[in-house]
Scaffold this active site. Sequence first.
Site, mmCIF file in Angstrom:
data_model
loop_
_atom_site.group_PDB
_atom_site.id
_atom_site.type_symbol
_atom_site.label_atom_id
_atom_site.label_comp_id
_atom_site.label_asym_id
_atom_site.label_seq_id
_atom_site.Cartn_x
_atom_site.Cartn_y
_atom_site.Cartn_z
ATOM 1 C CE LYS A 17 -3.957 -2.203 2.264
ATOM 2 N NZ LYS A 17 -5.004 -2.064 3.308
ATOM 3 C CE1 TYR A 57 -9.395 -3.059 0.134
ATOM 4 C CE2 TYR A 57 -8.480 -1.103 -0.911
ATOM 5 C CZ TYR A 57 -8.313 -2.245 -0.147
ATOM 6 O OH TYR A 57 -7.069 -2.579 0.331
ATOM 7 C CG ASN A 120 -3.656 -2.381 6.739
ATOM 8 O OD1 ASN A 120 -3.548 -2.010 5.572
ATOM 9 N ND2 ASN A 120 -4.577 -3.240 7.122
ATOM 10 C CG HIS A 123 -5.602 -6.208 -0.011
ATOM 11 N ND1 HIS A 123 -6.774 -6.282 0.711
ATOM 12 C CD2 HIS A 123 -5.748 -7.052 -1.064
ATOM 13 C CE1 HIS A 123 -7.590 -7.127 0.101
ATOM 14 N NE2 HIS A 123 -7.002 -7.603 -0.972
ATOM 15 C CD GLU A 134 -8.841 -9.357 -3.472
ATOM 16 O OE1 GLU A 134 -9.729 -9.088 -2.652
ATOM 17 O OE2 GLU A 134 -7.649 -9.583 -3.139
#
Length: 146
Positions: A17, A57, A120, A123, A134
């Site tokens: 990320k 998302y 965080n 993913h 995905e």
Amino acid sequence: MQGINIMATQRTLSIIKPDATRRNLTGQINAMFEGAGLRIIATRRLQLTQAQAEAFYAVHAERPFFKDLVSFMVSGPVVAQVLEGEDAVLKNREIMGATDPKKADAGTIRAAFAESIEANSVHGSDAPEAAAEEIGFFFAGIDITG
Ligand code: CMP
């Protein structure tokens, strides 16, 4: 009995990320994947558009954190990757640690690097069906070398 616990080679989708690319952590995170036995069989660094982040998302569209999550995911480049290995979906979730870094086990990526539950660092797909979807979001078959 034989056969019950045989693990299969799987693929999963990982995203490094923006908080992690910003801090130059791509190599250290990749080393953790590879050290745990996952092969990086496709990789692509890109800047997501708002529409792409919203689409990726979409499953979280009704959650209160959706708008902030999308803003964060377009705040800098991400590195999308296909990871392959024995039980790759679960193994990657173990390597990442809990979504909330305060709850992540020592030695996991999120315990080591995550700044918050939103920023965080990584993913990972949560199930094999999600992984297939995905992976298809970011990669064509010709991009994946196995
Ligand atoms: P990820 O695995 O990418 O899936 C959805 C993301 O939403 C999650 O990691 C978090 O980074 C982010 N997020 C932000 N707030 C929350 C929250 N309260 N609960 C779960 N996920 C959250």
